[in-house]
Scaffold this active site. Structure first.
Site, short mmCIF file in Angstrom:
data_model
loop_
_atom_site.label_atom_id
_atom_site.label_comp_id
_atom_site.label_asym_id
_atom_site.label_seq_id
_atom_site.Cartn_x
_atom_site.Cartn_y
_atom_site.Cartn_z
N HIS A 1 0.85 -1.20 0.00
CA HIS A 1 0.00 0.00 0.00
C HIS A 1 0.88 1.24 0.00
O HIS A 1 2.10 1.15 -0.13
CB HIS A 1 -0.99 -0.02 1.17
N CYS B 1 2.94 -4.74 6.40
CA CYS B 1 2.82 -4.58 4.94
C CYS B 1 4.08 -3.92 4.37
O CYS B 1 4.99 -3.55 5.10
CB CYS B 1 1.62 -3.69 4.62
#
Length: 169
Positions: free
Chosen positions: A128, A140
């Site tokens: 992201h 992430c």
């Protein structure tokens, strides 16, 4: 075919190298739910979610989904939909994908712990947008918007995220 190769705080896409942000718990071979770490391994790009109100268009061969305010991701290890997309409101513990901080304006869902799903092995491992300077993610990979848009434009259905183990690990 191009892959996004992560080596510490750097990533390689084709001939380009750029900085990334990974999990606050570092990069690990032994990922577990809530540890804040980014798992080592090779993970296929599954699909892309994006905020059409902020990103008018995404050019990619990957499956695209427009984010809605009711979109979520289950991170409840005891729930049958653990590490799966859910519609809100949802009774199990979950993460809202519609965020005000722009982090999830573009989300690439990775094929991590999804075939099969194993409770406690970690959920919601995405690529992201990069958090503000100096911040890490919850596990992430964070990229600058321009870099992520370029990666998606050049990605194929065979593209993967490859997270390499740190030296000495």
């Amino acid at each position: 075919m191009k892959n996004l190769i992560v080596k510490g705080t750097q990533a390689i896409w084709g001939n380009a190298t750029f900085s990334i942000v990974h999990g606050c718990g570092g990069i690990t071979k032994n990922k577990s739910e809530g540890d804040g770490s980014t798992p080592v391994g090779t993970f296929p790009f599954r699909c892309v979610f994006y905020r059409k109100d902020r990103i008018p268009e995404i050019e990619t061969d990957l499956p695209l989904h427009i984010l809605e305010k009711e979109d979520g991701w289950c991170d409840d290890v005891n729930d049958p939909l653990y590490n799966r997309y859910v519609k809100l409101p949802y009774s199990g513990r979950h993460e809202d994908l519609w965020r005000e901080d722009r982090l999830y304006d573009i989300i690439v869902v990775m094929g991590y712990n999804d075939d099969p799903v194993v409770p406690y092995k970690g959920s919601a491992i995405f690529v992201h947008l990069k958090p503000l300077a100096g911040k890490s993610t919850a596990g992430c990979i964070g990229l600058e918007k321009e870099v992520l848009v370029k990666v998606l434009k050049e990605a194929t259905l065979e593209s993967c995220l490859i997270v390499e183990a740190p030296l000495g690990a």
